[in-house]
Motif scaffolding. Structure first.
Motif, PDB file in Angstrom:
ATOM      1  N   LEU A   1      -6.941   1.477  -8.049  1.00 44.05           N
ATOM      2  CA  LEU A   1      -7.613   1.834  -6.725  1.00 44.05           C
ATOM      3  C   LEU A   1      -8.527   0.351  -6.337  1.00 44.05           C
ATOM      4  O   LEU A   1      -8.748   0.074  -5.136  1.00 44.05           O
ATOM      5  N   GLU A   2      -8.625  -0.544  -7.298  1.00 43.77           N
ATOM      6  CA  GLU A   2      -9.115  -1.865  -6.880  1.00 43.77           C
ATOM      7  C   GLU A   2      -8.143  -2.568  -5.954  1.00 43.77           C
ATOM      8  O   GLU A   2      -8.678  -3.059  -4.862  1.00 43.77           O
TER       9      GLU A   2
ATOM     10  N   TYR B   1       0.872  -1.097  -0.104  1.00 44.96           N
ATOM     11  CA  TYR B   1      -0.020  -0.022  -0.089  1.00 44.96           C
ATOM     12  C   TYR B   1       0.880   1.161   0.017  1.00 44.96           C
ATOM     13  O   TYR B   1       0.568   2.382  -0.723  1.00 44.96           O
TER      14      TYR B   1
ATOM     15  N   ALA C   1      -5.670  -1.216  -4.341  1.00 44.74           N
ATOM     16  CA  ALA C   1      -5.479  -0.777  -3.146  1.00 44.74           C
ATOM     17  C   ALA C   1      -6.562  -1.048  -2.190  1.00 44.74           C
ATOM     18  O   ALA C   1      -6.424  -1.011  -1.031  1.00 44.74           O
ATOM     19  N   SER C   2      -7.822  -0.931  -2.566  1.00 46.37           N
ATOM     20  CA  SER C   2      -9.000  -1.196  -1.812  1.00 46.37           C
ATOM     21  C   SER C   2      -8.805  -2.740  -1.153  1.00 46.37           C
ATOM     22  O   SER C   2      -9.147  -2.665   0.159  1.00 46.37           O
ATOM     23  N   LYS C   3      -8.269  -3.714  -1.971  1.00 45.14           N
ATOM     24  CA  LYS C   3      -8.161  -4.771  -1.395  1.00 45.14           C
ATOM     25  C   LYS C   3      -7.123  -4.942  -0.176  1.00 45.14           C
ATOM     26  O   LYS C   3      -7.087  -5.483   0.775  1.00 45.14           O
TER      27      LYS C   3
ATOM     28  N   ARG D   1      -6.289  -2.258   1.525  1.00 39.69           N
ATOM     29  CA  ARG D   1      -6.777  -1.773   2.482  1.00 39.69           C
ATOM     30  C   ARG D   1      -7.533  -2.389   3.730  1.00 39.69           C
ATOM     31  O   ARG D   1      -7.948  -1.973   4.711  1.00 39.69           O
ATOM     32  N   ASN D   2      -8.119  -3.545   3.243  1.00 40.49           N
ATOM     33  CA  ASN D   2      -8.876  -4.403   4.131  1.00 40.49           C
ATOM     34  C   ASN D   2      -8.127  -5.063   5.234  1.00 40.49           C
ATOM     35  O   ASN D   2      -8.758  -5.498   6.220  1.00 40.49           O
TER      36      ASN D   2
END
Ligand code: AMP
Length: 314
Positions: free
Chosen positions: A169-170, A149, A172-174, A176-177
């Motif tokens: 973004l996809e 990240y 990064a979103s994973k 961020r979980n």
């Protein structure tokens, strides 16, 4: 066979894997190198996975490097992350392994290695490593997610640079979980020391700009020393000129102890990497680095940048 699968097969084949990255590491170089190391360590605990290189003081909060012996390279798989050309690989022993893999998102100007995975559409090499992990169902620990990240936000300027895609973004979103200390990481990457704040003030005060928005500033050794700053600290202010709406393209010329200048080039629209290549450098179309070996060459690079904007096709 799919390139990523070939890489996975090679990883499975070797007992020792040594992961390199570029000199003067930034969060993406370090994030991809150490992220891959920790990913592989988690899934192949019986293998020896090492990450050599200079322990950059401004990034030790993110990761520390390993001590690697010459003997470790015997029969080893070597992977180089985030490094376009061999001249910039940190630790020249990368050649001493048995098989060499390049994983990178810069233009492939120097196509080194036995196996190359180069994706110039990726925002960062950390994005590629995270994609590799998610595609092959290799789950991460929190620290690996944090490293990757950090690499992505480092290279995308926190998702502001145009290299940020929906896929970035996809991914990064994973990441961020994962429950790493997100607030702590964001604060760390969004703050700098008081001397760096003063350096930023200097950059704005001394920025020279032509009528087409081509800007430059020269940071002397004297200035850096006066403020207790190093060349690596200038990373924190590279994007500062671009915040000025009139600025189209800019160069930050950092005088080195050896009296030559490290040149950090950035642009909003006009590609600058060909100018960088002419001056012992390279990089992305809108973010490149070069070297100037005299004050005359500093002026020459600035003139070449001015020429680019003056002659750009509308
Ligand atoms: P920097 O200004 O060091 O953050 O570099 C911006 C981009 O240019 C990065 O993607 C670097 O990998 C690349 N770059 C910087 N210096 C060089 C160099 N001397 N040769 C080739 N690429 C470089």
């Amino acid at each position: 066979m799919d390139l990523q699968l070939q890489i996975l097969h090679k990883i499975k084949e070797y007992d020792t894997i040594i992961i390199h990255r570029h000199m003067r590491p930034d969060p993406d170089a370090l994030g991809s190198q150490m992220g891959l190391k920790h990913l592989l360590q988690r899934h192949f605990p019986q293998k020896t996975i090492l990450a050599p290189g200079y322990d950059e003081p401004s990034l030790t909060w993110l990761a520390h490097m390993d001590t690697v012996e010459d003997s470790n390279y015997e029969g080893a798989l070597v992977i180089v992350c985030d490094t376009a050309n061999t001249a910039r690989i940190d630790d020249k022993r990368y050649e001493k392994g048995d098989f060499l893999i390049k994983i990178d998102h810069h233009p492939n100007d120097d196509a080194y290695g036995d196996l190359l995975w180069v994706d110039t559409n990726a925002s960062s090499t950390s994005e590629m490593i995270a994609h590799f992990a998610f595609t092959h169902d290799l789950d991460l620990d929190d620290y690996t997610a944090k490293l990757l990240y950090a690499g992505i936000i480092g290279d995308t300027g926190r998702f502001l640079y145009p290299a940020t895609t929906a896929k970035t973004l996809e991914i990064a979103s994973k990441l961020r979980n994962y429950p790493f200390d997100f607030a702590g990481l964001a604060r760390k990457m969004d703050s700098f020391s008081f001397p760096i704040a003063k350096l930023q003030g200097y950059v704005y005060d001394h920025l020279e700009m032509d009528e087409n928005g081509v800007a430059r500033v020269i940071l002397t050794q004297e200035l850096l020393k006066e403020n207790g700053l190093t060349d690596a600290d200038t990373a924190a202010i590279v994007s500062a000129p671009g915040k000025i709406d009139q600025v189209e393209l800019w160069g930050i010329f950092v005088e080195q102890e050896s009296a030559h200048y490290r040149v950090r080039l950035r642009s909003k629209f006009v590609p600058i990497n060909e100018v960088a290549k002419k001056h012992d450098g390279g990089g992305h179309p809108l973010a490149s680095g070069a070297n100037a070996y005299s004050k005359e060459e500093v002026d020459q690079i600035y003139q070449e940048l001015q020429y680019l904007v003056k002659n750009k096709e509308n």
